[in-house]
Scaffold this active site. Structure first.
Site, PDB file in Angstrom:
ATOM      1  N   SER A 112      55.844  -6.170  32.302  1.00  0.00           N
ATOM      2  CA  SER A 112      56.273  -4.795  32.543  1.00  0.00           C
ATOM      3  C   SER A 112      56.076  -3.858  31.352  1.00  0.00           C
ATOM      4  CB  SER A 112      57.733  -4.780  32.988  1.00  0.00           C
ATOM      5  OG  SER A 112      58.538  -5.488  32.079  1.00  0.00           O
ATOM      6  N   HIS A 129      55.953  -6.086  39.496  1.00  0.00           N
ATOM      7  CA  HIS A 129      54.997  -5.006  39.209  1.00  0.00           C
ATOM      8  C   HIS A 129      53.625  -5.256  39.837  1.00  0.00           C
ATOM      9  CE1 HIS A 129      57.187  -2.284  36.592  1.00  0.00           C
ATOM     10  NE2 HIS A 129      57.765  -3.344  36.050  1.00  0.00           N
ATOM     11  N   LYS A 179      60.156  -1.126  43.731  1.00  0.00           N
ATOM     12  CA  LYS A 179      59.122  -0.426  42.961  1.00  0.00           C
ATOM     13  C   LYS A 179      58.101   0.188  43.922  1.00  0.00           C
ATOM     14  CE  LYS A 179      60.317  -2.611  38.714  1.00  0.00           C
ATOM     15  NZ  LYS A 179      60.618  -3.924  38.188  1.00  0.00           N
TER      16      LYS A 179
HETATM   17  C1  LIG Z   1      62.017  -4.368  37.814  1.00  0.00           C
HETATM   18  C2  LIG Z   1      61.874  -5.834  37.673  1.00  0.00           C
HETATM   19  C3  LIG Z   1      62.824  -6.697  38.233  1.00  0.00           C
HETATM   20  C4  LIG Z   1      64.080  -6.186  38.867  1.00  0.00           C
HETATM   21  O1  LIG Z   1      63.856  -5.626  40.126  1.00  0.00           O
HETATM   22  P1  LIG Z   1      64.979  -4.713  40.810  1.00  0.00           P
HETATM   23  O2  LIG Z   1      64.630  -4.785  42.243  1.00  0.00           O
HETATM   24  O3  LIG Z   1      64.844  -3.352  40.216  1.00  0.00           O
HETATM   25  O4  LIG Z   1      66.293  -5.338  40.501  1.00  0.00           O
HETATM   26  C5  LIG Z   1      62.594  -8.051  38.131  1.00  0.00           C
HETATM   27  N1  LIG Z   1      61.510  -8.546  37.498  1.00  0.00           N
HETATM   28  C6  LIG Z   1      60.593  -7.741  36.929  1.00  0.00           C
HETATM   29  C7  LIG Z   1      59.404  -8.336  36.230  1.00  0.00           C
HETATM   30  C8  LIG Z   1      60.757  -6.358  36.987  1.00  0.00           C
HETATM   31  O5  LIG Z   1      59.870  -5.561  36.409  1.00  0.00           O
END
Ligand SMILES: *Cc1c(COP(=O)(O)O)cnc(C)c1O
Length: 399
Positions: free
Chosen positions: A188, A216, A247
């Site tokens: 990320s 992602h 996302k």
């Molecule tokens: C954003 C993210 C999460 C968390 O996801 P949410 O649905 O926002 O709780 C988990 N793992 C990674 C790699 C992320 O980037």
């Protein structure tokens, strides 16, 4: 509160002052209106290069319509956990669709991606005879999941396959009951992709299974956005795929896709699943509408990648260092926390929002701005952003 009652909490004033001194106090920015490629943030209209709204689905007319219709049919909430009476037909439908989307037998939805990772680590690594093996740059939810697991854990340097092999070959790993390798699919902060073929080969050789967190990558990489296993042609070999609905899918939630027995096991053991209520039907309907679009119209993902390429090329042409990015997540390396913050603040004045990321979120010397373009940015949006990056970058002596 009485002074005596408040007095017992005065340590918080000191804690907050400490955070402020260390530059770690977060002030929340407020959106006036929807999350959009060009958004109004703290009263100012700016090109938004900071959200995970990869495909601009937060405001897609068909998606909004589906969410509204779901309220009329199913109500606004479930008022129950899934395992008691919080599972509606629409929840089951989404899980079947997610399994098909990811190319697996089954899928199970959790309240968030965070909860999904915690659930998986905790449920699967349930004995001190197990071993959880994790990339050092994995997401915080995997780190917290590992803390809640009963197993030992080993962390290997980022994408270092020699180090991963050394862990797998160690007596501790060989003597373990279960070995689980966990990796982000797309990392990320840097936007680089996990070397999944090498990880999967090592896993097979040393009898470990793989869990890939495609928060992602879902909606971004692979067939119709199915993620990194699809991107590498490894769908049939990767045992556990995690995705978020928060996302690119533009709703909220997370899910695991894998075998039917994995789903059955989690339904009966995963604590975040058992002890936290299920999604409002409008959330679930949002996800279904997004899957409909992903599976029938490749133009959104195509535009996302074209925009990412255009923006990355523009940054490089200006002389910026974009690190090891291979995806729409593009860091702009700065190398100093104060300078990164100043860069972000000046860009905001120039009509661009790009988040500054400092130590300790990234290592010392790796401070940066982090940008994510979306399929919804126009060429004019991106060129205006590049112009601002050029102006402020020169001002700060970065280019
Ligand atoms: C954003 C993210 C999460 C968390 O996801 P949410 O649905 O926002 O709780 C988990 N793992 C990674 C790699 C992320 O980037």
């Amino acid at each position: 509160m009485t002074p005596a009652a408040a007095g017992l909490m005065s340590f918080l004033d000191e804690e907050v002052a400490g955070l402020e001194r260390e530059g770690r106090k977060i002030t929340l920015r407020v959106l006036d209106g929807a999350q959009e490629p060009v958004s109004v943030i703290d009263g100012k209209r700016v090109v938004n290069l900071t959200s995970n709204n990869y495909l601009a689905f937060t405001t897609h007319p068909k998606v909004k319509e589906a969410a509204k219709a779901a309220i009329d049919r199913w109500g606004v909430g479930t008022s129950a956990v899934r395992s008691i009476i919080g599972t509606m037909g629409i929840h089951s439908e989404l899980e079947e669709r997610l399994a098909r989307f990811k190319g697996t037998e089954a899928a199970l939805v959790f309240q968030s991606g965070f909860a999904t990772n915690v659930a998986l680590c905790q449920s699967l690594m349930s004995s001190d005879k197990d071993l959880l093996i994790s990339d050092e740059l994995n997401h915080a939810s995997i780190i917290d999941g590992a803390r809640l697991a009963k197993s030992a854990r080993k962390v290997y340097p980022h994408k270092d396959m020699k180090a991963l092999e050394a862990v797998l070959a160690s007596p501790e790993a060989r003597g373990a009951r279960r070995r689980m390798i966990v990796t982000d699919g797309v990392f990320s902060m840097d936007g680089d992709i996990a070397p999944l073929p090498e990880i999967q080969d090592l896993a097979d050789r040393y009898e470990a299974f793989v869990m890939v967190d495609d928060a992602h990558a879902s909606g971004v990489l692979g067939k119709n956005g199915a993620g990194t296993p699809s991107h590498f042609g490894l769908t049939a070999r990767t045992q556990i795929q995690i995705g978020t609905l928060s996302k690119a899918v533009a709703a909220i939630g997370g899910y695991v896709a894998g075998s039917r027995s994995l789903r059955d096991y989690l339904v009966s053991t995963a604590r975040p699943f058992l002890f936290s209520s299920s999604h409002p039907p409008s959330v679930t309907a949002t996800c279904l509408a997004v899957l409909d679009i992903l599976e029938s119209d490749p133009s959104h993902i195509k535009r996302l990648w074209a925009n990412a390429e255009h923006f990355k090329k523009g940054l490089k042409a200006l002389g910026f260092d974009t690190g090891r990015s291979e995806t729409p997540i593009t860091p702009v390396m700065v190398g100093d926390t104060e300078k990164a913050k100043r860069f972000s603040a000046r860009l905001f004045e120039e009509g661009v929002f790009a988040l500054a990321i400092g130590f300790p979120t990234v290592g010392k010397g790796k401070e940066r701005l982090r940008t994510i373009v979306s399929s919804g940015h126009t060429a004019q949006d991106l060129d205006a952003a590049l112009k601002a990056f050029a102006k402020v970058g020169r001002e700060l002596g970065l280019i």
